[in-house]
Design a protein around this motif. Sequence first.
Motif, PDB file in Angstrom:
ATOM      1  N   LYS A 265       0.826  -1.210   0.000  1.00  0.00           N
ATOM      2  CA  LYS A 265       0.000   0.000   0.000  1.00  0.00           C
ATOM      3  C   LYS A 265       0.862   1.263   0.000  1.00  0.00           C
ATOM      4  CE  LYS A 265      -3.880   2.040   2.435  1.00  0.00           C
ATOM      5  NZ  LYS A 265      -4.866   1.952   3.495  1.00  0.00           N
ATOM      6  N   PRO A 298     -10.551   8.358   5.396  1.00  0.00           N
ATOM      7  CA  PRO A 298     -11.253   7.223   4.779  1.00  0.00           C
ATOM      8  C   PRO A 298     -12.462   7.607   3.924  1.00  0.00           C
ATOM      9  CG  PRO A 298     -11.681   7.327   7.138  1.00  0.00           C
ATOM     10  CD  PRO A 298     -10.635   8.346   6.864  1.00  0.00           C
ATOM     11  N   ARG A 319      -9.001   5.852  -0.505  1.00  0.00           N
ATOM     12  CA  ARG A 319      -9.599   4.542  -0.198  1.00  0.00           C
ATOM     13  C   ARG A 319      -8.861   3.368  -0.840  1.00  0.00           C
ATOM     14  NH1 ARG A 319     -15.163   2.853  -0.213  1.00  0.00           N
ATOM     15  NH2 ARG A 319     -14.342   1.770   1.597  1.00  0.00           N
ATOM     16  N   ARG A 321      -7.294   0.017  -0.942  1.00  0.00           N
ATOM     17  CA  ARG A 321      -7.354  -1.145  -0.054  1.00  0.00           C
ATOM     18  C   ARG A 321      -7.245  -2.408  -0.882  1.00  0.00           C
ATOM     19  NH1 ARG A 321     -11.835   1.068  -2.023  1.00  0.00           N
ATOM     20  NH2 ARG A 321     -13.837   0.038  -1.787  1.00  0.00           N
ATOM     21  N   LYS A 322      -6.923  -3.510  -0.204  1.00  0.00           N
ATOM     22  CA  LYS A 322      -6.775  -4.782  -0.920  1.00  0.00           C
ATOM     23  C   LYS A 322      -8.135  -5.303  -1.351  1.00  0.00           C
ATOM     24  CE  LYS A 322      -2.382  -6.517  -0.234  1.00  0.00           C
ATOM     25  NZ  LYS A 322      -1.464  -7.527   0.141  1.00  0.00           N
ATOM     26  N   TRP A 328      -6.369  -4.860  -5.916  1.00  0.00           N
ATOM     27  CA  TRP A 328      -6.483  -3.586  -5.210  1.00  0.00           C
ATOM     28  C   TRP A 328      -7.750  -2.871  -5.639  1.00  0.00           C
ATOM     29  CZ3 TRP A 328      -3.167  -2.507  -1.371  1.00  0.00           C
ATOM     30  CH2 TRP A 328      -1.935  -3.177  -1.374  1.00  0.00           C
TER      31      TRP A 328
END
Length: 362
Positions: A265, A298, A319, A321-322, A328
């Motif tokens: 990330k 967020p 935002r 994120r995995k 991703w």
Amino acid sequence: MKKLKAGVLGATGMVGQRFVSLLERHPWFELAAVAASPRSAGKRYENAVSGRWNMQSAVPGMAKGMILKEVEKDMEAISREVDFVFSALDMEKDEIKKIEEKYASMGIPVVSNNSAHRWTSDVPMIIPEVNPEHAALIDIQRKNRGWERGFIAVKPNCSIQSYVPIIKALESFNPEKIIVTTLQAISGAGKTFETWPEMKDNVIPLIGGEEEKSENEPMKVLGKLVEDRIEQAKSPEISATCIRVPVSDGHMASISLHLGKEADKESIINALGHYKNPIAHLSLPSATKEFIKYFEEPDRPQTGLDRDFENGMGITAGRLRKDAIIGWKMVALSHNTLRGAAGGAVLMAELLAAKGYIKPNG
Ligand SMILES: NC(=O)c1ccc[n+]([C@@H]2O[C@H](COP(=O)([O-])OP(=O)(O)OC[C@H]3O[C@@H](n4cnc5c(N)ncnc54)[C@H](OP(=O)(O)O)[C@@H]3O)[C@@H](O)[C@H]2O)c1
């Protein structure tokens, strides 16, 4: 430096009004001619846009009393008054193609917001921070067509501007697959809530022709100039869903991406925030200081809060994120009538002036 004289074709429309506003205090360009359809021709600009002026600032003083010309009939007169034109017409594509070619053949550079020439092989389609080197295609175009001064250069569709810069910034991680859903503002259709009341409290899951543009145009923009043509990029594969949402300005994109190279990330965010902007050294008047901003909060970017980042010319993202399926996911935002339309075209004209393609006429 003497300012370059700019004409605006389609000056009364949503994008045309943006051009007129952006030219009000432009340090390199001045508004020299406004043109639209026979419906508007002959009217003072302020009268022609009365009741449909969509900008937050007032009609610029220098434009108010200008008499609108007719795009086709007054072509010769317009070409005597300008050094180049911005094109923001809404007409049949074949008609726009012919009009833009006629202006270019008369020695007038055309910086176009329209899709008509996006797939013409010798016409560059440019996002200045992504593929400024494609401007060299103008030399080939002039040679092909026997034009000495004129040319046509286009900007891509507004829908792709929030995710193509992200793909480019992550180039070193080899983006292989992108699934994107765009949430697009109503100004992208040239509308407001007054002219499109059906959009209040509503979402429309179709924007005709937009998904094809959103999947195909990035491949030309991300392509390479090889000899006399653009060799389209072979990756990433892109699948797009384009949705109209009840927002005045600002296209948001929800992006899922598969990267061919391992990344964490922190390194992805670092690549976004430290994107090497290839036009930074030119100090163009409309260029951003910060091209891509990543928000750690967020719940950002938000359309209402962030569309005007860097005067509406920057890209905001957040935002990251995995994603368990593709790798991703993240969100990005751009202003559709600034970055995605008139602002992007003005920046492109600045780039082309800096590179010597747009010069004083005579
Ligand atoms: N809105 C966006 O965010 C956006 C983003 C990217 C690309 N675009 C593209 O930009 C173009 C303009 O969009 P828009 O939203 O500004 O459209 P718009 O508000 O409908 O304005 C259209 C303009 O074209 C002129 N026009 C229409 N028919 C004409 C004719 N027969 N001869 C000469 N001029 C004519 C109109 O003049 P009159 O006022 O005299 O009718 C007006 O100035 C479209 O191709 C659109 O797809 C828009």
